[in-house]
Design an enzyme around this catalytic site. Structure first.
Site, PDB file in Angstrom:
ATOM      1  CG  HIS A 157      14.991 -44.808 -16.189  1.00 48.56           C
ATOM      2  ND1 HIS A 157      16.352 -44.926 -15.735  1.00 48.56           N
ATOM      3  CD2 HIS A 157      15.219 -43.452 -16.707  1.00 48.56           C
ATOM      4  CE1 HIS A 157      17.113 -44.093 -15.716  1.00 48.56           C
ATOM      5  NE2 HIS A 157      16.715 -43.050 -16.486  1.00 48.56           N
ATOM      6  CD  GLU A 204      11.629 -45.094 -13.371  1.00 52.64           C
ATOM      7  OE1 GLU A 204      11.628 -46.346 -13.513  1.00 52.64           O
ATOM      8  OE2 GLU A 204      12.510 -44.484 -13.216  1.00 52.64           O
TER       9      GLU A 204
END
Length: 315
Positions: A197, A279
């Protein structure tokens, strides 16, 4: 502010490519072992997807361009991408290992709001099937980014002999839903699952963080057996991500550790195999954006994730 999963993408403008590389950070000293500690408090619910993009110019040699499958993938099967790609002779240090790579969101999600807003059971509660994802301020989508990094990651792992399976490769109209993504990893008997992500936080919030499953035993969710190995996987990825990219852990999530423990993510709560989210940076910060839109930096990011996975699997 911590990772927010429902940030919508912005209208697409011409992507800006290239950028500078962050200076080496304190986490680099952690080496292969990564870092310890828990992250900040969890925010609201489910992760986003994003609009499609070509990505052709940024694909690494030997990898599929990030957006190329999307052009002809508007009406295929709604099942995850279950067939492993050929991985050469299957020789190398990771031969016999199965890694599931979960590219966050599908480029087609933005065209299917009704489907992705449908609520699904994630064990502890019900939440949206998926979301549309974030983007840079000039429209480079998270979905384009995650596919590009995932393609590069697959190539690196296959070169070491691993069998790599994708939950989606822009080869279906939308999704899969968060519960399907978890079941896919479980059904693949994966040795490790990594969901790729990029965040959509405020300007000035910079750096990467790895999301680890909390101990959850409620309803249909039971992470008892994966909390320990998932933390080890996450620590390995965090340490190697710093080593490969020269970047720093998040300055807004994880208290400088690069790790964040979450109990609200269905993709983790429903997993029965070691699984983490990464992330890679904040798409809404101008300095992080310069990195995330650089094909050279994305190759380094994929290398860091691959090194973390391999050192975890090799023990």
């Amino acid at each position: 502010m911590p990772y927010v999963e429902n940030q919508p993408p912005l209208p697409r403008r011409r992507p800006v490519r290239g950028g500078t590389v962050l200076a080496a950070a304190a986490l680099a000293a952690a080496g292969l072992a990564g870092c310890g500690g828990e992250g900040g408090s969890p925010p609201a619910d489910a992760r986003p997807g994003a609009a499609s993009g070509s990505g052709a110019a940024s694909a690494a040699p030997g990898t599929a361009p990030a957006g190329s499958p999307a052009a002809s993938a508007t009406a295929r099967s709604p099942q995850p991408s279950g067939s492993p790609r050929p991985s050469g002779a299957g020789t190398g240090p990771l031969a016999g290992k199965v890694v599931v790579v979960d590219p966050g969101h599908n480029p087609g999600n933005v065209r299917h709001p009704n489907e992705i807003n449908k609520l699904v059971d994630v064990g502890t509660h019900r939440k949206e099937c998926d979301t549309t994802g974030t983007s840079t301020n000039d429209g480079y989508s998270e979905a384009e980014f995650t596919l590009d990094v995932s393609h590069r990651l697959r190539t690196l792992l296959e070169r070491q002999g691993a069998t790599v399976r994708f939950t989606q490769d822009a080869d279906r109209p939308f999704g899969p839903c968060v519960d399907e993504r978890a079941r896919f990893g479980n059904g693949s008997a994966a040795d490790a699952v990594v969901s790729v992500h990029a965040d959509g936080s405020a300007e000035g919030n910079r750096g990467f963080h790895v999301i680890l499953p909390a101990l959850v035993k409620k309803g249909g969710a039971d992470t008892t057996n994966i909390v320990g190995p998932s933390r080890e996987l996450g620590e390995r990825i965090a340490g190697n991500f710093v080593r490969a990219t020269g970047g720093a852990p998040s300055n807004y999530v994880g208290k400088g550790t690069g790790l964040d423990v979450r109990e609200d993510l269905g993709g983790l709560n429903l997993s029965t195999v070691p699984k983490v989210f990464i992330e890679c940076g904040n798409m809404r910060d101008s300095k992080d954006k310069a990195l995330l839109t650089s094909s050279q930096w994305r190759q380094k990011a994929a290398q860091g994730i691959a090194d973390g996975i391999s050192t975890y699997l090799l023990g």
